[in-house]
Design a protein around this motif. Sequence first.
Motif, PDB file in Angstrom:
ATOM      1  N   THR A 526     -68.084 -74.503  91.289  1.00  0.00           N
ATOM      2  CA  THR A 526     -68.082 -75.897  90.826  1.00  0.00           C
ATOM      3  C   THR A 526     -68.499 -76.836  91.945  1.00  0.00           C
ATOM      4  OG1 THR A 526     -66.328 -75.383  89.265  1.00  0.00           O
ATOM      5  CG2 THR A 526     -66.671 -77.712  89.805  1.00  0.00           C
ATOM      6  N   GLU A 527     -67.939 -76.630  93.089  1.00  0.00           N
ATOM      7  CA  GLU A 527     -68.235 -77.536  94.200  1.00  0.00           C
ATOM      8  C   GLU A 527     -69.485 -77.096  94.945  1.00  0.00           C
ATOM      9  OE1 GLU A 527     -64.775 -77.641  96.612  1.00  0.00           O
ATOM     10  OE2 GLU A 527     -63.533 -78.584  95.071  1.00  0.00           O
ATOM     11  N   GLN A 528     -69.441 -75.899  95.552  1.00  0.00           N
ATOM     12  CA  GLN A 528     -70.579 -75.465  96.361  1.00  0.00           C
ATOM     13  C   GLN A 528     -70.496 -73.956  96.554  1.00  0.00           C
ATOM     14  OE1 GLN A 528     -70.737 -77.134 100.289  1.00  0.00           O
ATOM     15  NE2 GLN A 528     -72.878 -76.543 100.642  1.00  0.00           N
ATOM     16  N   PHE A 529     -71.674 -73.326  96.657  1.00  0.00           N
ATOM     17  CA  PHE A 529     -71.736 -71.890  96.953  1.00  0.00           C
ATOM     18  C   PHE A 529     -71.501 -71.671  98.438  1.00  0.00           C
ATOM     19  CE2 PHE A 529     -74.287 -68.387  98.663  1.00  0.00           C
ATOM     20  CZ  PHE A 529     -73.769 -67.311  97.958  1.00  0.00           C
ATOM     21  N   ARG A 530     -70.689 -70.637  98.739  1.00  0.00           N
ATOM     22  CA  ARG A 530     -70.506 -70.241 100.137  1.00  0.00           C
ATOM     23  C   ARG A 530     -70.397 -68.720 100.174  1.00  0.00           C
ATOM     24  NH1 ARG A 530     -69.708 -72.719 104.681  1.00  0.00           N
ATOM     25  NH2 ARG A 530     -69.490 -74.696 103.591  1.00  0.00           N
ATOM     26  N   CYS A 531     -71.281 -68.119 100.989  1.00  0.00           N
ATOM     27  CA  CYS A 531     -71.328 -66.654 101.085  1.00  0.00           C
ATOM     28  C   CYS A 531     -70.026 -66.138 101.668  1.00  0.00           C
ATOM     29  CB  CYS A 531     -72.513 -66.215 101.944  1.00  0.00           C
ATOM     30  SG  CYS A 531     -72.630 -64.418 102.127  1.00  0.00           S
ATOM     31  N   ARG A 532     -69.454 -65.139 101.001  1.00  0.00           N
ATOM     32  CA  ARG A 532     -68.188 -64.559 101.462  1.00  0.00           C
ATOM     33  C   ARG A 532     -68.387 -63.655 102.681  1.00  0.00           C
ATOM     34  NH1 ARG A 532     -64.171 -65.117  97.465  1.00  0.00           N
ATOM     35  NH2 ARG A 532     -65.013 -65.974  95.510  1.00  0.00           N
ATOM     36  N   LYS A 533     -69.655 -63.286 102.981  1.00  0.00           N
ATOM     37  CA  LYS A 533     -69.918 -62.414 104.119  1.00  0.00           C
ATOM     38  C   LYS A 533     -70.216 -63.193 105.397  1.00  0.00           C
ATOM     39  CE  LYS A 533     -69.534 -58.614 101.689  1.00  0.00           C
ATOM     40  NZ  LYS A 533     -68.466 -57.664 101.914  1.00  0.00           N
ATOM     41  N   CYS A 534     -71.130 -64.175 105.264  1.00  0.00           N
ATOM     42  CA  CYS A 534     -71.557 -64.881 106.475  1.00  0.00           C
ATOM     43  C   CYS A 534     -71.259 -66.373 106.441  1.00  0.00           C
ATOM     44  CB  CYS A 534     -73.052 -64.653 106.702  1.00  0.00           C
ATOM     45  SG  CYS A 534     -74.100 -65.346 105.417  1.00  0.00           S
ATOM     46  N   GLY A 535     -70.775 -66.910 105.310  1.00  0.00           N
ATOM     47  CA  GLY A 535     -70.429 -68.326 105.209  1.00  0.00           C
ATOM     48  C   GLY A 535     -71.610 -69.228 104.941  1.00  0.00           C
ATOM     49  N   ASN A 536     -72.796 -68.692 104.708  1.00  0.00           N
ATOM     50  CA  ASN A 536     -73.979 -69.512 104.441  1.00  0.00           C
ATOM     51  C   ASN A 536     -73.836 -70.194 103.079  1.00  0.00           C
ATOM     52  OD1 ASN A 536     -76.623 -70.528 104.703  1.00  0.00           O
ATOM     53  ND2 ASN A 536     -77.427 -68.808 103.516  1.00  0.00           N
ATOM     54  N   ASP A 537     -74.367 -71.432 102.966  1.00  0.00           N
ATOM     55  CA  ASP A 537     -74.225 -72.177 101.707  1.00  0.00           C
ATOM     56  C   ASP A 537     -75.544 -72.309 100.944  1.00  0.00           C
ATOM     57  OD1 ASP A 537     -75.519 -73.808 103.443  1.00  0.00           O
ATOM     58  OD2 ASP A 537     -74.192 -75.547 103.212  1.00  0.00           O
ATOM     59  N   HIS A 538     -76.566 -71.551 101.341  1.00  0.00           N
ATOM     60  CA  HIS A 538     -77.826 -71.546 100.598  1.00  0.00           C
ATOM     61  C   HIS A 538     -77.973 -70.205  99.872  1.00  0.00           C
ATOM     62  CE1 HIS A 538     -79.382 -75.315 102.249  1.00  0.00           C
ATOM     63  NE2 HIS A 538     -78.914 -74.913 103.441  1.00  0.00           N
ATOM     64  N   TYR A 539     -78.563 -70.252  98.689  1.00  0.00           N
ATOM     65  CA  TYR A 539     -78.638 -69.028  97.886  1.00  0.00           C
ATOM     66  C   TYR A 539     -79.897 -69.045  97.004  1.00  0.00           C
ATOM     67  CZ  TYR A 539     -77.145 -71.954  93.972  1.00  0.00           C
ATOM     68  OH  TYR A 539     -77.086 -72.919  93.023  1.00  0.00           O
ATOM     69  N   TYR A 540     -80.159 -67.841  96.471  1.00  0.00           N
ATOM     70  CA  TYR A 540     -81.199 -67.664  95.457  1.00  0.00           C
ATOM     71  C   TYR A 540     -80.571 -66.992  94.231  1.00  0.00           C
ATOM     72  CZ  TYR A 540     -84.277 -68.226  99.513  1.00  0.00           C
ATOM     73  OH  TYR A 540     -84.893 -68.698 100.620  1.00  0.00           O
ATOM     74  N   ALA A 541     -81.277 -67.074  93.135  1.00  0.00           N
ATOM     75  CA  ALA A 541     -80.806 -66.382  91.930  1.00  0.00           C
ATOM     76  C   ALA A 541     -80.831 -64.876  92.166  1.00  0.00           C
ATOM     77  CB  ALA A 541     -81.685 -66.740  90.731  1.00  0.00           C
ATOM     78  N   GLY A 542     -79.746 -64.199  91.782  1.00  0.00           N
ATOM     79  CA  GLY A 542     -79.646 -62.757  91.997  1.00  0.00           C
ATOM     80  C   GLY A 542     -80.320 -61.954  90.896  1.00  0.00           C
ATOM     81  N   HIS A 543     -80.206 -60.623  90.988  1.00  0.00           N
ATOM     82  CA  HIS A 543     -80.825 -59.746  90.003  1.00  0.00           C
ATOM     83  C   HIS A 543     -80.062 -59.743  88.692  1.00  0.00           C
ATOM     84  CE1 HIS A 543     -82.310 -58.217  93.888  1.00  0.00           C
ATOM     85  NE2 HIS A 543     -83.429 -57.929  93.206  1.00  0.00           N
ATOM     86  N   GLN A 544     -78.738 -59.918  88.738  1.00  0.00           N
ATOM     87  CA  GLN A 544     -77.932 -59.932  87.528  1.00  0.00           C
ATOM     88  C   GLN A 544     -77.863 -61.360  86.977  1.00  0.00           C
ATOM     89  OE1 GLN A 544     -74.131 -58.192  88.332  1.00  0.00           O
ATOM     90  NE2 GLN A 544     -74.978 -56.348  89.293  1.00  0.00           N
ATOM     91  N   PRO A 545     -77.585 -61.515  85.695  1.00  0.00           N
ATOM     92  CA  PRO A 545     -77.519 -62.855  85.100  1.00  0.00           C
ATOM     93  C   PRO A 545     -76.437 -63.726  85.783  1.00  0.00           C
ATOM     94  CG  PRO A 545     -77.625 -61.188  83.379  1.00  0.00           C
ATOM     95  CD  PRO A 545     -77.414 -60.470  84.660  1.00  0.00           C
ATOM     96  N   PHE A 546     -76.864 -64.898  86.208  1.00  0.00           N
ATOM     97  CA  PHE A 546     -75.991 -65.925  86.789  1.00  0.00           C
ATOM     98  C   PHE A 546     -75.350 -65.466  88.105  1.00  0.00           C
ATOM     99  CE2 PHE A 546     -76.054 -66.668  82.211  1.00  0.00           C
ATOM    100  CZ  PHE A 546     -76.500 -67.990  82.171  1.00  0.00           C
TER     101      PHE A 546
END
Length: 642
Positions: A526-546
């Motif tokens: 809801t607020e923001q994406f944050r990678c659980r591995k490295c803490g990065n907040d930028h992302y791309y669409a993955g292979h699975q839906p959503f």
Amino acid sequence: MNSIKKGVRLTALYLLLTFIAGLFSHAAYSQQAVHIDSTLREHIFTYNEIEYLEDLQGKLTIDQVRSDSVSARFKPSNVSTPQNQHLGAPVWFRVKIRHNPAANKYYLLEFFDQTIDDITAWLPDSSGVYREERIGDRYPFAQRWFHHKNFELSLDNNRQDEAVYYFRISSAQTADIIIVIRSIDRFVSYALSEYLTFGIFYGMIFIFSFYNLIMFIAMRQRQYLYYVLYNLSVVLYEMCTDGIAYQWLWPNAPAWNQYAFAWPLFSMSVFALLFTSSLLHVKARAPFLNKLIMGVIIARCAYFLACLLINPYWFNYKFIELIPLAVAFYTGMHIWLRGYRPARFFVLGYSFLFVGFMLKFFIMLGYTWLNFGIVSYYSLSFCFILEMFFLSFAVGDKVRLLKKKRDKAHRQMIRQMTENARLKDNQNKELEAQVQARTRQLSEQGDVIAAQNEELIKTNALLEAQAEEISRMNALLEQDNRQLQTNVEKVTRARALSTTLDFEEFSKIYPDKESCLRFLADLKWTEQFRCRKCGNDHYYAGHQPFSRRCSKCSYEESATAYTIYQNIRIPINKAFYLTFLIYSTKGKISSHKLSEILEIRQSTCWSYATRILKMMDERKKELKQANGQGWSLLVLDEREEA
């Protein structure tokens, strides 16, 4: 006493007559010898000049054959040209020659049939000692004394006696035992004439083939290509049976020579049927016969593969070619009787081939009175020439028929073009008159239209102003609609989170897996994406839906990860409703009731219900302060996050 003497005399007379009859009988059935003199240039052994003895077990030796007990078993040939009746089994033949050195010529024995596999000859010298020689098409060609397509053996004529020559012959296919004695000068002239005849024979076929190949290149009609391939198959088959192929093409491959004839014989049948179908347009004129032709081709291919893979000896059953020949001949007769003129030459050509083949077939069945020696041996080759000659007429007749139809169509086209030109001129005159009248009418109407245009311009200006106002109102309505849709979605979701719904109504809000995954993704991030591995907040669409994949370390997190639905084994929309039912009933609904509503096993419902009740107990405080969020507070699994 007188009666006794009379009886003795009668008995003596009877014995004398019996002895004389035996002598005459022996003289009548003794083997006839061929006498060599200065006038003898060529002689073909026939009838009782040849005697034979069948050795089905193949155990007799030359000494046994010459012995009195076995020699008496020889039988004179009752036909002019004997054959090996038992394929593969050896047969002994013998001939007698009365030599005469006064003839002052060299002589040789020649076997005319080039398809004989093995001939073991025992030739006596002047002292009566037999020397053994082996010839046949199973031995390398270089071993022959004469490099000639036939099998020749030299004779020693420097003797004044009667000599018996023995031959042990075996062949996997029916062979004509045509034994000829020739002087050397006669053999040379005969060989030159024979090779010249073969040159003319094969030359004619190659000319036919080359002409039809040019026609195929020019006209691109498959019938010419099939005819060329058929002719080349005939050439190769005839070369195999004549011994020419063994002499010039594969003289060092006797094993291949045994069954080399089977390949052109197979292709000859196939291309003959394809040529028949193409030349006579059988597919259009007789569909049933076309299917029959295709079926025979498939069956012939299957038989060829069976011979090749199972038992090559079956290649020697050449009578199988009677089936495709009869089908082609019957097809030509049928098409001809239905009025297709080019089929008449086709039928005539195949009539000669059919007669030649049937002659060979009946001779093979034992009708030896049809065997006329060399004439019968070369009858099929002569029929092939006649067949190709008339088939060329059939192809030419078809071309003439097509040319006649083309010329007729061309004349009709010219007449039609002339008629079209006349109609075009008349129509142009009528159109010119109509155009002039129409031009005057349009000129009059143009003035009226000009006045109407001025009025339309004023009306258009008013419409443009109204259109601008409508566009502005549409923009406002569109904004209101978007706001209303957003409010409806919020109200619907809030209702799903906080009110009691049945599964049908709940399924309209979350109808499928995609809507459920979208809800989980919006809830998690809801607020923001944050990678659980490295803490990065930028992302791309993955292979699975959503799902979302980190742009830095490429770690991909699905929408169900770190929720109570991670690794779930039931449909996610049913899992949503299960959570909703437990939340809305405050855990008072039984697992049996859940199983009945959701059509899921009771044990599965109990397992998930236990987990959700435990989570509701842990989050009592948050649920009391839900503020419209309802059961969605149960979705995120904080233990997984920790």
